[in-house]
Design a protein around this motif. Structure first.
Motif, PDB file in Angstrom:
ATOM      1  N   ARG A 242     -10.096   4.285   0.693  1.00 61.61           N
ATOM      2  CA  ARG A 242      -9.639   3.079   0.938  1.00 61.61           C
ATOM      3  C   ARG A 242      -8.422   2.731   0.455  1.00 61.61           C
ATOM      4  NH1 ARG A 242     -13.690   0.549   3.117  1.00 61.61           N
ATOM      5  NH2 ARG A 242     -15.731   1.847   3.162  1.00 61.61           N
ATOM      6  N   TRP A 243      -8.839   1.236   0.516  1.00 63.85           N
ATOM      7  CA  TRP A 243      -6.307   0.510   0.294  1.00 63.85           C
ATOM      8  C   TRP A 243      -6.423   0.129  -1.175  1.00 63.85           C
ATOM      9  CZ3 TRP A 243      -6.199  -5.051  -0.476  1.00 63.85           C
ATOM     10  CH2 TRP A 243      -4.743  -5.619  -0.710  1.00 63.85           C
ATOM     11  N   THR A 244      -5.175   0.669  -1.516  1.00 60.62           N
ATOM     12  CA  THR A 244      -5.570   0.257  -3.417  1.00 60.62           C
ATOM     13  C   THR A 244      -4.466  -0.715  -3.940  1.00 60.62           C
ATOM     14  OG1 THR A 244      -3.067   1.189  -3.218  1.00 60.62           O
ATOM     15  CG2 THR A 244      -4.850   2.985  -3.085  1.00 60.62           C
ATOM     16  N   GLY A 245      -4.842  -1.534  -2.054  1.00 60.58           N
ATOM     17  CA  GLY A 245      -3.686  -3.363  -3.474  1.00 60.58           C
ATOM     18  C   GLY A 245      -2.620  -2.716  -3.700  1.00 60.58           C
ATOM     19  N   ARG A 246      -2.201  -1.349  -2.739  1.00 52.26           N
ATOM     20  CA  ARG A 246      -0.413  -1.408  -3.577  1.00 52.26           C
ATOM     21  C   ARG A 246       0.893  -1.770  -2.793  1.00 52.26           C
ATOM     22  NH1 ARG A 246      -0.877   4.029  -6.049  1.00 52.26           N
ATOM     23  NH2 ARG A 246       0.979   4.547  -5.850  1.00 52.26           N
ATOM     24  N   ASN A 247       0.232  -1.611  -1.733  1.00 54.44           N
ATOM     25  CA  ASN A 247       0.751  -2.324  -0.191  1.00 54.44           C
ATOM     26  C   ASN A 247       0.390  -2.737   0.771  1.00 54.44           C
ATOM     27  OD1 ASN A 247       0.715   0.894   1.046  1.00 54.44           O
ATOM     28  ND2 ASN A 247       2.130   0.935   0.410  1.00 54.44           N
ATOM     29  N   ASN A 248       0.911  -3.151   1.740  1.00 49.09           N
ATOM     30  CA  ASN A 248       0.293  -3.284   2.904  1.00 49.09           C
ATOM     31  C   ASN A 248       0.714  -2.946   4.092  1.00 49.09           C
ATOM     32  OD1 ASN A 248      -1.446  -5.623   2.175  1.00 49.09           O
ATOM     33  ND2 ASN A 248       0.010  -7.244   1.818  1.00 49.09           N
ATOM     34  N   PHE A 249       1.005  -1.445   3.896  1.00 53.72           N
ATOM     35  CA  PHE A 249       1.507  -0.066   5.163  1.00 53.72           C
ATOM     36  C   PHE A 249       0.307  -0.092   6.077  1.00 53.72           C
ATOM     37  CE2 PHE A 249       5.524   0.270   2.459  1.00 53.72           C
ATOM     38  CZ  PHE A 249       5.911  -0.908   2.698  1.00 53.72           C
ATOM     39  N   PHE A 250      -0.621  -1.129   7.231  1.00 59.64           N
ATOM     40  CA  PHE A 250      -1.761  -0.460   7.448  1.00 59.64           C
ATOM     41  C   PHE A 250      -1.466   0.990   8.470  1.00 59.64           C
ATOM     42  CE2 PHE A 250      -2.896  -4.444   4.976  1.00 59.64           C
ATOM     43  CZ  PHE A 250      -3.819  -3.113   4.213  1.00 59.64           C
ATOM     44  N   VAL A 251      -0.901  -0.147   9.198  1.00 59.63           N
ATOM     45  CA  VAL A 251      -0.575   0.590  10.711  1.00 59.63           C
ATOM     46  C   VAL A 251       0.608   0.116  11.179  1.00 59.63           C
ATOM     47  CG1 VAL A 251      -1.788   0.923  13.263  1.00 59.63           C
ATOM     48  CG2 VAL A 251      -3.044   0.704  11.125  1.00 59.63           C
ATOM     49  N   LYS A 252       1.170   1.145  12.095  1.00 65.50           N
ATOM     50  CA  LYS A 252       2.477   0.672  12.552  1.00 65.50           C
ATOM     51  C   LYS A 252       2.461   1.318  13.313  1.00 65.50           C
ATOM     52  CE  LYS A 252       7.544  -0.217  11.805  1.00 65.50           C
ATOM     53  NZ  LYS A 252       8.038   0.701  13.704  1.00 65.50           N
ATOM     54  N   GLY A 253       2.881   0.763  15.192  1.00 59.71           N
ATOM     55  CA  GLY A 253       3.293   1.328  16.229  1.00 59.71           C
ATOM     56  C   GLY A 253       4.204   1.547  17.293  1.00 59.71           C
ATOM     57  N   ASP A 254       5.495   2.613  17.330  1.00 62.73           N
ATOM     58  CA  ASP A 254       5.821   2.496  18.538  1.00 62.73           C
ATOM     59  C   ASP A 254       6.020   3.368  19.991  1.00 62.73           C
ATOM     60  OD1 ASP A 254       7.677   4.519  17.433  1.00 62.73           O
ATOM     61  OD2 ASP A 254       8.629   3.263  16.279  1.00 62.73           O
ATOM     62  N   ALA A 255       6.661   3.453  20.364  1.00 63.86           N
ATOM     63  CA  ALA A 255       6.739   4.053  21.623  1.00 63.86           C
ATOM     64  C   ALA A 255       6.477   5.523  21.392  1.00 63.86           C
ATOM     65  CB  ALA A 255       7.491   4.688  22.480  1.00 63.86           C
ATOM     66  N   ASP A 256       7.610   6.104  20.224  1.00 63.70           N
ATOM     67  CA  ASP A 256       7.593   7.458  19.470  1.00 63.70           C
ATOM     68  C   ASP A 256       6.530   7.976  18.400  1.00 63.70           C
ATOM     69  OD1 ASP A 256       9.224   7.999  21.787  1.00 63.70           O
ATOM     70  OD2 ASP A 256      10.774   6.694  20.558  1.00 63.70           O
ATOM     71  N   LEU A 257       5.894   6.662  18.204  1.00 65.84           N
ATOM     72  CA  LEU A 257       5.628   7.090  16.633  1.00 65.84           C
ATOM     73  C   LEU A 257       4.453   6.261  16.125  1.00 65.84           C
ATOM     74  CD1 LEU A 257       5.584   9.262  14.624  1.00 65.84           C
ATOM     75  CD2 LEU A 257       7.595   7.527  13.362  1.00 65.84           C
ATOM     76  N   LEU A 258       3.241   6.682  16.027  1.00 65.48           N
ATOM     77  CA  LEU A 258       2.267   5.806  15.167  1.00 65.48           C
ATOM     78  C   LEU A 258       2.174   5.873  13.847  1.00 65.48           C
ATOM     79  CD1 LEU A 258      -0.527   4.016  15.173  1.00 65.48           C
ATOM     80  CD2 LEU A 258      -2.195   5.507  16.029  1.00 65.48           C
ATOM     81  N   MET A 259       1.948   5.270  13.240  1.00 61.85           N
ATOM     82  CA  MET A 259       1.541   5.728  11.824  1.00 61.85           C
ATOM     83  C   MET A 259       1.076   4.968  11.009  1.00 61.85           C
ATOM     84  SD  MET A 259       5.831   4.644  11.160  1.00 61.85           S
ATOM     85  CE  MET A 259       6.122   4.415  12.566  1.00 61.85           C
ATOM     86  N   ILE A 260      -0.204   5.668   9.986  1.00 64.07           N
ATOM     87  CA  ILE A 260      -1.048   4.672   9.539  1.00 64.07           C
ATOM     88  C   ILE A 260      -1.204   5.032   7.901  1.00 64.07           C
ATOM     89  CG2 ILE A 260      -3.710   4.505   8.829  1.00 64.07           C
ATOM     90  CD1 ILE A 260      -3.778   5.457  12.072  1.00 64.07           C
ATOM     91  N   GLY A 261      -0.603   4.414   7.623  1.00 63.25           N
ATOM     92  CA  GLY A 261      -0.527   3.779   5.909  1.00 63.25           C
ATOM     93  C   GLY A 261       0.884   4.770   4.901  1.00 63.25           C
ATOM     94  N   GLY A 262       1.247   3.920   3.996  1.00 60.07           N
ATOM     95  CA  GLY A 262       2.717   4.084   3.317  1.00 60.07           C
ATOM     96  C   GLY A 262       3.235   4.654   2.351  1.00 60.07           C
ATOM     97  N   GLY A 263       4.333   4.686   2.271  1.00 57.06           N
ATOM     98  CA  GLY A 263       4.899   4.017   0.533  1.00 57.06           C
ATOM     99  C   GLY A 263       5.751   5.210   0.876  1.00 57.06           C
ATOM    100  N   SER A 264       6.467   4.911   0.161  1.00 55.34           N
ATOM    101  CA  SER A 264       8.257   5.846   0.085  1.00 55.34           C
ATOM    102  C   SER A 264       8.670   6.577   1.103  1.00 55.34           C
ATOM    103  CB  SER A 264       7.699   6.651  -1.298  1.00 55.34           C
ATOM    104  OG  SER A 264       7.167   5.441  -2.761  1.00 55.34           O
ATOM    105  N   GLY A 265       8.226   6.661   1.584  1.00 51.03           N
ATOM    106  CA  GLY A 265       8.588   7.646   3.287  1.00 51.03           C
ATOM    107  C   GLY A 265       7.189   8.540   3.011  1.00 51.03           C
ATOM    108  N   ARG A 266       6.643   8.864   3.312  1.00 54.75           N
ATOM    109  CA  ARG A 266       5.072   8.956   2.883  1.00 54.75           C
ATOM    110  C   ARG A 266       3.706   7.960   3.896  1.00 54.75           C
ATOM    111  NH1 ARG A 266       5.424  13.724  -0.419  1.00 54.75           N
ATOM    112  NH2 ARG A 266       3.156  13.822  -0.660  1.00 54.75           N
TER     113      ARG A 266
END
Length: 155
Positions: free
Chosen positions: A89-113
């Protein structure tokens, strides 16, 4: 899906879920996934099976879509079945939930991971521990090949 029921927001537990997108039927394409993604603002359940038959995925409180920045809410979570269900579950440390573009879908983030990422042809992805969910690596390997992928949404 039934195992995830208790972990979903209470307002969704009695709702009927429908298969919006699956690679077996719709082919491997992130663009197609976005097109089939359901009504804006409607939640989505992303289920992945990798080539080692490990199952894992993510719940997003809003539709998986193309975006300029991160979107989503603290209801978003990652999960894996290895072999029993683990929910991150969400830690509350950031709001990097979901981001999508044509070449990449990302869920969760921080420090480039990213907690979970998928490439544009949906053949390849990865999972790393990330600050958003403080998750374990969801797949046995940090980078994996996708066997099947499904997106479920509400009717």
């Amino acid at each position: 899906l039934p195992q995830l029921g208790p972990h979903l927001p209470p307002r969704l537990t009695q709702q009927p879920w429908h298969l919006l997108y699956c690679t077996r039927r719709d082919g491997f394409s992130l663009r197609t996934l976005y097109r089939c993604g359901g009504q804006p603002g409607s939640p989505a359940l992303l289920l992945i099976k990798d080539m080692e038959a490990q199952a894992f995925g993510a719940f997003s409180a809003s539709t998986i879509r193309c975006s300029n920045g991160f979107y989503g809410t603290g209801e978003t979570f990652l999960f894996s079945f290895s072999p029993e269900l683990k929910v991150f579950r969400w830690t509350g440390r950031n709001n990097f939930f979901v981001k999508g573009d044509a070449d990449l879908l990302m869920i969760g983030g921080g420090s480039g991971r990213f907690g979970l990422w998928l490439d544009g042809d949906l053949h390849h992805g990865g999972s790393h521990p990330c600050e958003t969910f403080d998750n374990e690596t969801l797949s046995p390997r940090e980078e994996f090949y996708i066997q099947d992928l499904e997106v479920w949404g509400l009717a």
